[in-house]
Design a protein around this motif. Structure first.
Motif, mmCIF file in Angstrom:
data_model
loop_
_atom_site.group_PDB
_atom_site.id
_atom_site.type_symbol
_atom_site.label_atom_id
_atom_site.label_comp_id
_atom_site.label_asym_id
_atom_site.label_seq_id
_atom_site.Cartn_x
_atom_site.Cartn_y
_atom_site.Cartn_z
ATOM 1 N N MET A 67 -38.675 14.422 1.951
ATOM 2 C CA MET A 67 -39.687 14.123 0.936
ATOM 3 C C MET A 67 -40.602 12.996 1.424
ATOM 4 O O MET A 67 -41.819 13.055 1.229
ATOM 5 N N TRP A 85 -42.508 19.936 1.921
ATOM 6 C CA TRP A 85 -42.069 19.925 0.512
ATOM 7 C C TRP A 85 -41.130 21.092 0.253
ATOM 8 O O TRP A 85 -40.129 20.956 -0.450
ATOM 9 N N ALA A 88 -37.805 20.238 1.777
ATOM 10 C CA ALA A 88 -37.111 19.266 0.928
ATOM 11 C C ALA A 88 -36.536 19.951 -0.312
ATOM 12 O O ALA A 88 -35.412 19.650 -0.730
ATOM 13 N N ALA A 89 -37.296 20.877 -0.890
ATOM 14 C CA ALA A 89 -36.807 21.616 -2.065
ATOM 15 C C ALA A 89 -35.557 22.408 -1.709
ATOM 16 O O ALA A 89 -34.564 22.395 -2.455
ATOM 17 N N CYS A 92 -32.678 20.069 -1.405
ATOM 18 C CA CYS A 92 -32.212 19.661 -2.745
ATOM 19 C C CYS A 92 -31.344 20.755 -3.358
ATOM 20 O O CYS A 92 -30.318 20.469 -3.990
ATOM 21 N N CYS A 112 -40.116 18.747 -5.829
ATOM 22 C CA CYS A 112 -40.458 19.231 -4.485
ATOM 23 C C CYS A 112 -41.175 20.575 -4.565
ATOM 24 O O CYS A 112 -42.182 20.786 -3.883
#
Length: 147
Positions: A67, A85, A88-89, A92, A112
């Protein structure tokens, strides 16, 4: 673990956290150096995650490092920001798989996805997060109420 074994999960996580702390101190004075430290921290979090795939914390800390990189790319108007992004999503979501009752992870995934331009995914993750978070609690770090 033998003496020649790679660093332990705890050591790698601590090294990553120390690099993040350094990066945060430098961010307003030397953004390029801070960014390099965030990248190094991401490597430590990746290694920590590989050292213990069952630990959600290292998986989430890796997502946070990505992020930070996505945000840096976004500040530079780089077309690669959306890719970071999305990465990162996905990270997560991996952390959430390890802790499926953690609303903060779901809300961070929502943020994200929102920054990646994936609005349907952002809404879905926000709904999951809202169901998991206590009714009167703030959404938590990384959450975006407008996702």
């Amino acid at each position: 673990m033998t003496q020649d074994a790679p660093s332990s999960y705890d050591d790698l996580l601590a090294q990553g956290n120390a690099l993040v702390a350094q990066a945060q101190r430098l961010a307003t004075q030397d953004f390029d150096q801070a960014r390099a430290l965030w990248q190094q921290a991401g490597k430590q979090f990746y290694l920590a995650h590989q050292a213990d795939l069952g630990q959600a914390e290292a998986a989430f800390r890796l997502a946070q490092a990505w992020m930070a990189e996505a945000h840096a790319l976004q500040k530079e108007d780089s077309p690669h920001a959306a890719v970071m992004w999305r990465n990162a999503a996905a990270q997560c979501e991996l952390a959430f798989d390890l802790e499926p009752d953690n609303g903060r992870l779901a809300m961070t995934a929502a943020s994200c996805h929102l920054f990646a331009g994936q609005h349907d995914a952002a809404k879905a993750w926000q709904q999951i997060g809202r169901q998991l978070l206590p009714q009167n609690a703030p959404a938590g770090e990384g959450a975006d109420e407008n996702a």
